[in-house]
Motif scaffolding. Structure first.
Motif, PDB file in Angstrom:
ATOM      1  N   UNK B 158     -29.085  40.216 -13.929  1.00 45.63           N
ATOM      2  CA  UNK B 158     -28.886  41.584 -14.433  1.00 45.63           C
ATOM      3  C   UNK B 158     -27.525  41.722 -15.109  1.00 45.63           C
ATOM      4  N   UNK B 159     -26.495  41.151 -14.482  1.00 46.84           N
ATOM      5  CA  UNK B 159     -25.157  41.229 -15.073  1.00 46.84           C
ATOM      6  C   UNK B 159     -25.116  40.505 -16.418  1.00 46.84           C
ATOM      7  N   UNK B 160     -25.876  39.400 -16.508  1.00 40.82           N
ATOM      8  CA  UNK B 160     -25.941  38.657 -17.764  1.00 40.82           C
ATOM      9  C   UNK B 160     -26.471  39.527 -18.885  1.00 40.82           C
ATOM     10  N   UNK B 161     -27.434  40.380 -18.563  1.00 41.32           N
ATOM     11  CA  UNK B 161     -27.988  41.284 -19.579  1.00 41.32           C
ATOM     12  C   UNK B 161     -26.902  42.224 -20.110  1.00 41.32           C
ATOM     13  N   UNK B 162     -25.916  42.530 -19.247  1.00 37.94           N
ATOM     14  CA  UNK B 162     -24.820  43.409 -19.672  1.00 37.94           C
ATOM     15  C   UNK B 162     -23.654  42.603 -20.254  1.00 37.94           C
ATOM     16  N   UNK B 163     -23.829  41.290 -20.356  1.00 35.10           N
ATOM     17  CA  UNK B 163     -22.777  40.442 -20.918  1.00 35.10           C
ATOM     18  C   UNK B 163     -21.681  40.077 -19.931  1.00 35.10           C
ATOM     19  N   UNK B 164     -21.921  40.282 -18.627  1.00 36.45           N
ATOM     20  CA  UNK B 164     -20.915  39.912 -17.625  1.00 36.45           C
ATOM     21  C   UNK B 164     -21.208  38.497 -17.136  1.00 36.45           C
ATOM     22  N   UNK B 165     -20.196  37.633 -17.093  1.00 38.49           N
ATOM     23  CA  UNK B 165     -20.429  36.243 -16.666  1.00 38.49           C
ATOM     24  C   UNK B 165     -20.857  36.170 -15.208  1.00 38.49           C
ATOM     25  N   UNK B 166     -21.596  35.110 -14.825  1.00 39.88           N
ATOM     26  CA  UNK B 166     -22.072  34.992 -13.440  1.00 39.88           C
ATOM     27  C   UNK B 166     -20.932  34.922 -12.429  1.00 39.88           C
ATOM     28  N   UNK B 167     -21.147  35.545 -11.272  1.00 41.12           N
ATOM     29  CA  UNK B 167     -20.132  35.570 -10.216  1.00 41.12           C
ATOM     30  C   UNK B 167     -20.615  34.753  -9.018  1.00 41.12           C
ATOM     31  N   UNK B 168     -19.654  34.225  -8.260  1.00 40.25           N
ATOM     32  CA  UNK B 168     -19.997  33.521  -7.016  1.00 40.25           C
ATOM     33  C   UNK B 168     -19.855  34.486  -5.854  1.00 40.25           C
ATOM     34  N   UNK B 169     -20.753  35.452  -5.766  1.00 39.05           N
ATOM     35  CA  UNK B 169     -20.596  36.592  -4.867  1.00 39.05           C
ATOM     36  C   UNK B 169     -20.058  36.236  -3.494  1.00 39.05           C
ATOM     37  N   UNK B 170     -20.844  35.474  -2.729  1.00 39.89           N
ATOM     38  CA  UNK B 170     -20.491  35.257  -1.321  1.00 39.89           C
ATOM     39  C   UNK B 170     -19.413  34.197  -1.142  1.00 39.89           C
ATOM     40  N   UNK B 171     -19.159  33.410  -2.211  1.00 42.21           N
ATOM     41  CA  UNK B 171     -18.140  32.372  -2.096  1.00 42.21           C
ATOM     42  C   UNK B 171     -16.840  32.767  -2.774  1.00 42.21           C
ATOM     43  N   UNK B 172     -16.804  33.933  -3.366  1.00 40.30           N
ATOM     44  CA  UNK B 172     -15.604  34.396  -4.048  1.00 40.30           C
ATOM     45  C   UNK B 172     -14.786  35.239  -3.069  1.00 40.30           C
ATOM     46  N   UNK B 173     -13.546  34.801  -2.755  1.00 40.99           N
ATOM     47  CA  UNK B 173     -12.746  35.538  -1.763  1.00 40.99           C
ATOM     48  C   UNK B 173     -12.597  37.024  -2.105  1.00 40.99           C
ATOM     49  N   UNK B 174     -12.618  37.352  -3.397  1.00 40.81           N
ATOM     50  CA  UNK B 174     -12.427  38.752  -3.767  1.00 40.81           C
ATOM     51  C   UNK B 174     -13.721  39.559  -3.731  1.00 40.81           C
ATOM     52  N   UNK B 175     -14.861  38.885  -3.724  1.00 37.12           N
ATOM     53  CA  UNK B 175     -16.127  39.600  -3.790  1.00 37.12           C
ATOM     54  C   UNK B 175     -16.941  39.522  -2.502  1.00 37.12           C
ATOM     55  N   UNK B 176     -16.580  38.600  -1.602  1.00 42.16           N
ATOM     56  CA  UNK B 176     -17.434  38.355  -0.428  1.00 42.16           C
ATOM     57  C   UNK B 176     -17.605  39.611   0.423  1.00 42.16           C
ATOM     58  N   UNK B 177     -16.485  40.292   0.717  1.00 43.08           N
ATOM     59  CA  UNK B 177     -16.577  41.460   1.588  1.00 43.08           C
ATOM     60  C   UNK B 177     -17.400  42.572   0.919  1.00 43.08           C
ATOM     61  N   UNK B 178     -17.138  42.785  -0.373  1.00 41.38           N
ATOM     62  CA  UNK B 178     -17.897  43.805  -1.118  1.00 41.38           C
ATOM     63  C   UNK B 178     -19.392  43.460  -1.101  1.00 41.38           C
ATOM     64  N   UNK B 179     -19.700  42.167  -1.227  1.00 35.08           N
ATOM     65  CA  UNK B 179     -21.111  41.767  -1.207  1.00 35.08           C
ATOM     66  C   UNK B 179     -21.756  42.151   0.121  1.00 35.08           C
ATOM     67  N   UNK B 180     -21.020  41.933   1.220  1.00 38.51           N
ATOM     68  CA  UNK B 180     -21.559  42.314   2.533  1.00 38.51           C
ATOM     69  C   UNK B 180     -21.670  43.828   2.652  1.00 38.51           C
ATOM     70  N   UNK B 181     -20.697  44.541   2.069  1.00 36.97           N
ATOM     71  CA  UNK B 181     -20.719  46.005   2.123  1.00 36.97           C
ATOM     72  C   UNK B 181     -21.963  46.532   1.420  1.00 36.97           C
ATOM     73  N   UNK B 182     -22.302  45.933   0.289  1.00 41.06           N
ATOM     74  CA  UNK B 182     -23.489  46.382  -0.455  1.00 41.06           C
ATOM     75  C   UNK B 182     -24.742  46.222   0.407  1.00 41.06           C
ATOM     76  N   UNK B 183     -24.892  45.057   1.041  1.00 42.66           N
ATOM     77  CA  UNK B 183     -26.068  44.835   1.883  1.00 42.66           C
ATOM     78  C   UNK B 183     -26.080  45.830   3.052  1.00 42.66           C
ATOM     79  N   UNK B 184     -24.890  46.087   3.625  1.00 41.62           N
ATOM     80  CA  UNK B 184     -24.810  46.999   4.766  1.00 41.62           C
ATOM     81  C   UNK B 184     -25.226  48.412   4.373  1.00 41.62           C
ATOM     82  N   UNK B 185     -24.733  48.882   3.229  1.00 43.10           N
ATOM     83  CA  UNK B 185     -25.100  50.230   2.768  1.00 43.10           C
ATOM     84  C   UNK B 185     -26.606  50.289   2.512  1.00 43.10           C
ATOM     85  N   UNK B 186     -27.107  49.273   1.826  1.00 45.64           N
ATOM     86  CA  UNK B 186     -28.550  49.211   1.548  1.00 45.64           C
ATOM     87  C   UNK B 186     -29.357  49.265   2.837  1.00 45.64           C
TER      88      UNK B 186
END
Lengths: 303, 312
Positions: B158-186
């Motif tokens: 989906x991000x690729x469709x918006x022109x955003x490069x792929x992210x390493x969500x759960x392995x990226x120190x800056x994104x890992x916590x946010x990734x868990x937060x998204x699942x928790x809210x969901x």
């Protein structure tokens, strides 16, 4: 109200649209939200029936060009699914039966009987509702590990492994829930006393009153309790993880979590196994959801 | 099961009879209460009351399972508050809470408010919003791992469709916590929504109707009437939601194992690591006690708030 709608109708199509706009925005927002909620499940099902080349293709395909049910048979065999199911059903059935029975008995005692120390016991139990299981994992683990006369232990709990690595160990903390005791107490407090009194006058004993009058009339509260107990037990993860080491004793959640680590990126099989783990719960939920909503207010207080 | 009336009358007529005495004992409130409460109370004492005190005791000892616990005073507590990893776990839990609770609660309230109208399909929509609550944490985590997958994951697509490069969500120190937060809210919107829907039933309809007649817009109505009247329910949800985040073990086990670089190492994960990873039961117990104290304070707040609500 009638006046308003007549005025609206006379003001032409723009006004009609303006009046409907909030409703349309509501629908757009709610449906977009629902899409986000359901999309992961749809994606799970979609992945589970796809051949690998479509999973790892360049585009996203929601509906596969061909159904590949091979993933299900593979996952079924690799996780030893029948074994996982039997273990989970056993653990869940015991939890449901025991929590309904013990909860209703204790609930009856607190709602209807007068005895010394009632308030003390009641408030002691009330307080334990505030303590989440996760913070007690160490002592409860030790209790199971040093359980007397089990798994080679002597009377003092030494020498063996206790209930570790047994289904009994998995079941033990789920025999009774404080939430259930309060749920039943609340229900019985609202039950008309006159019927019971009439039965006692007719010579029925107290246990008879409980068994012949209260139990047959507690189907709604038993449904709520059974559904919660089912969900907790079926979906439980931390406790089985701590207790069970052997593959043949694993519950479905545990089997699934290990499968994940072993298989790495076999996404199709992983999703197929996930579907198999979640389908029984979703079916039960759809049929029994009216029970969940009635007890839902207190669901945050699981003890 | 019981003696018939005529029989008992007959017994009474005979005078003192042992059968009568036994029956009276058997049918006494105290005996029945004892019978009905014995097993539940023993089990709960062993599983809920004794462990609190034993845990407290263990937190003052060094215990590695194979030798008896040895008293070490406050050493474990000192460790919890000075060791970098252990203290980080407290900070991470708080960060997790701050990132998930406000947004998650607001979304659940808005959805509940929108679903609290007589619109078509509302029961169906409620069911859909509740679905993630019914699913197990293991299954949810599995699905989201696949969605977060760097190479073929849905999110990066989906991000690729918006022109955003792929992210390493759960392995990226800056994104890992946010990734868990998204699942928790969901995963929590459904259960919080149900509590809000119950709370909305208590708001008198005529207040909102009166404001509407006086020209208040839906948004004004929501912000100036619904939210203030729902304040106790909102606080209750905030507290129970926070506690559920403190307890959230499965997600971390399945998705990040506390990594990368301890960024998702929360208290419950740190307890698990200390006990079942390093076999340092004393340290785990001390951290559990800290966790329990925080949870108790939060629960007391929620009880107070609930009582206020009932009194109003």
């Amino acid at each position: 109200m009638a006046n308003q709608s007549m005025r609206r109708r006379s003001q032409g199509s723009f006004a009609v649209w303006e009046a409907r706009l909030p409703l349309i925005l509501t629908y757009v927002f709610l449906i977009a939200g629902a899409f986000v909620m359901v999309m992961p499940f749809a994606w799970m099902v979609s992945t589970s029936v796809k051949p690998d080349r479509e999973i790892f293709g360049d585009t996203i395909r929601w509906i596969p060009t061909e159904l590949d049910l091979q993933n299900y048979t593979d996952a079924f065999e690799q996780t030893n699914m029948p074994r996982l199911f039997v273990n989970t059903v056993a653990v869940t059935a015991v939890a449901v039966a025991s929590q309904v029975l013990l909860g209703s008995m204790a609930g009856y005692a607190f709602a209807r009987l007068q005895f010394r120390g009632k308030m003390l016991i009641f408030f002691a139990l009330l307080t334990t509702m505030m303590v989440p299981f996760e913070v007690l994992i160490i002592p409860v683990f030790l209790l199971i590990r040093f359980f007397p006369l089990a798994g080679g232990n002597d009377l003092l709990g030494q020498g063996g492994t206790g209930l570790i690595n047994t289904l009994g160990g998995v079941m033990f903390p789920n025999f009774v829930s404080v939430f259930g005791v309060f749920l039943f107490r609340q229900f019985y407090l609202g039950f008309p006393k006159e019927i019971e009194e009439a039965a006692i006058v007719d010579g029925c004993s107290r246990i008879g009153v409980y068994w012949r009058i209260l139990v047959p009339n507690s189907k709604p509260v038993m449904g709520t309790m059974a559904l919660f107990a089912f969900l907790w037990s079926w979906n439980d993860f931390l406790w089985p993880l701590v207790v069970v080491k052997e593959d043949s004793l694993k519950t479905i959640q545990l089997g699934l979590s290990v499968f994940d680590q072993e298989q790495g990126t076999a996404w199709a099989e992983l999703m197929a196994a996930s579907v198999m783990a979640v389908v029984p719960v979703i079916i039960l939920y759809i049929f029994l959801q009216r029970f969940l909503v009635s007890g839902g207010l207190t669901s945050g207080l699981k003890g | 099961m019981s003696l018939a009336v005529s029989e008992r009358v007959a017994i009474k007529a005979e005078g003192v009879d042992w059968r009568d005495r036994i029956y009276r004992f058997y049918n006494s409130q105290a005996f029945v209460a004892f019978l009905f409460l014995l097993i539940p109370v023993l089990l709960l004492a062993a599983l809920k009351i004794w462990p609190v005190f034993y845990n407290l005791y263990l937190s003052f000892t060094r215990y590695e399972l194979f030798e008896p616990p040895r008293f070490v005073g406050l050493k474990n507590y000192k460790y919890v508050f000075t060791n970098k990893t252990a203290f980080q776990s407290i900070i991470n839990t708080l960060l997790f809470t701050i990132e998930a609770v406000p947004i998650g609660t607001a979304l659940a309230l808005i959805i509940a408010k929108l679903l609290d109208q007589s619109i078509r399909g509302r029961v169906f929509l409620r069911t859909l919003y509740y679905l993630p609550v019914v699913s197990s944490v293991v299954v949810s985590a599995m699905i989201w791992r696949w969605i977060y997958s760097p190479q073929h994951g849905l999110l990066n697509f989906f991000l690729g469709l918006l022109g955003i490069p792929p992210q390493h969500w759960l392995n990226d120190p800056n994104l890992a916590l946010i990734s868990l937060v998204i699942v928790t809210i969901w995963g929590s919107i459904g259960s919080n929504m149900v509590i809000f829907l119950a709370g909305l039933q208590d708001i008198p309809r005529d207040v909102i109707e009166a404001a509407r007649v006086d020209g208040a817009s839906s948004l004004q109505n929501f912000l100036l009437i619904t939210v203030p009247l729902m304040r106790p329910v909102i606080l209750f949800v905030v507290v129970t939601f926070t506690i559920s985040i403190f307890r959230n073990f499965g997600l971390i086990f399945m998705l990040t194992q506390g990594g990368p670089f301890n960024r998702t190492n929360t208290m419950v994960w740190e307890v698990y690591q200390n006990v079942f990873g390093y076999l340092r039961l004393g340290r785990g117990a001390a951290l559990s006690v800290v966790m329990l104290i925080i949870v108790l304070i939060l629960t007391l707040i929620s009880f107070r708030v609930l009582r206020e609500r009932q009194g109003a």
